[in-house]
Design a protein around this motif. Structure first.
Motif, mmCIF file in Angstrom:
data_model
loop_
_atom_site.group_PDB
_atom_site.id
_atom_site.type_symbol
_atom_site.label_atom_id
_atom_site.label_comp_id
_atom_site.label_asym_id
_atom_site.label_seq_id
_atom_site.Cartn_x
_atom_site.Cartn_y
_atom_site.Cartn_z
ATOM 1 N N ALA A 156 14.249 6.774 -47.681
ATOM 2 C CA ALA A 156 14.527 7.675 -48.804
ATOM 3 C C ALA A 156 14.221 7.017 -50.141
ATOM 4 O O ALA A 156 14.246 7.684 -51.173
ATOM 5 N N GLY A 157 13.971 5.707 -50.132
ATOM 6 C CA GLY A 157 13.679 4.992 -51.369
ATOM 7 C C GLY A 157 14.922 4.603 -52.138
ATOM 8 O O GLY A 157 14.865 4.369 -53.338
ATOM 9 N N LEU A 193 10.498 9.967 -45.885
ATOM 10 C CA LEU A 193 9.367 9.287 -46.524
ATOM 11 C C LEU A 193 8.538 10.257 -47.363
ATOM 12 O O LEU A 193 8.063 9.910 -48.443
ATOM 13 N N ARG A 208 10.455 10.971 -50.639
ATOM 14 C CA ARG A 208 10.933 9.764 -51.324
ATOM 15 C C ARG A 208 10.809 9.858 -52.848
ATOM 16 O O ARG A 208 11.734 9.535 -53.583
ATOM 17 N N GLN A 241 13.912 9.815 -55.499
ATOM 18 C CA GLN A 241 13.997 8.833 -56.586
ATOM 19 C C GLN A 241 14.047 9.523 -57.944
ATOM 20 O O GLN A 241 14.763 9.084 -58.845
#
Length: 183
Positions: free
Chosen positions: A5-6, A135, A138, A142
């Motif tokens: 997910a970052g 992904l 992501r 963010q």
């Protein structure tokens, strides 16, 4: 999952915990469906455990919002300050009144272990699929952290900075901003 997910270590724990518990709920639901359809022994065992759980009179860990699941029931003890009672202690006391599950034969245990292994494999597969999906999102995740979480952190830090008193050794009258020696 958090990495997919970052969400790194610089993201607050509350954000990490909230996302991970919600994703865990998705995986758990998928595994429960798979178990109900494909793993009869494990499903029967889980149904028996659910019936036992319904017999409990006190279940403090159930019905919580996802972000509180898995959190400790009681605060950490303070040395020399005993608790009169604890939530975990009350729950354990209530559990003592519930009869235990019937014993399983060795063959049933082996078959059950095999089904548990299949359920674990399915959970891992679903988890990998969730990570793959995360992904692809992501950058959006963010961006949401930057838009909603970072301003809250900045506001908290600003408020903290404003409310802190100057250290007792600082000399506010000094032009150089030096410190007054302690006596």
């Amino acid at each position: 999952m958090l990495s997919a997910a970052g969400l790194g270590s610089d993201v607050p724990h509350g954000v990490q915990h909230g996302l991970s518990t919600r994703v865990k709920a998705i995986v758990d639901h998928a595994v429960a469906d798979y178990t109900a359809k494909n793993l009869p022994l494990l499903n029967a065992e889980l149904d028996q455990q659910a019936a036992r759980n319904r017999e409990r009179t006190y279940r403090p860990t159930e019905g919580l919002e996802p972000e509180f699941e898995g959190m400790p029931l009681d605060p950490d003890p303070v040395p020399g300050m005993p608790f009169l009672f604890t939530i975990a202690g009350l729950a354990a006391e209530a559990d003592g009144d519930v009869p235990s599950l019937p014993p399983l034969s060795d063959e049933a245990k082996a078959a059950l272990r095999q089904e548990v292994g299949l359920a674990d494999d399915y959970a891992n597969m679903v988890g990998r699929e969730v990570c793959s999906i995360l992904l692809h999102h992501r950058i959006r995740i963010q961006a949401a952290v930057a838009e909603y979480v970072e301003p809250q952190i900045a506001l908290m830090l600003e408020e903290l900075t404003r409310t802190l008193d100057a250290p007792f050794w600082a000399d506010p009258d000094s032009d150089a901003g030096g410190t007054t020696p302690l006596v």
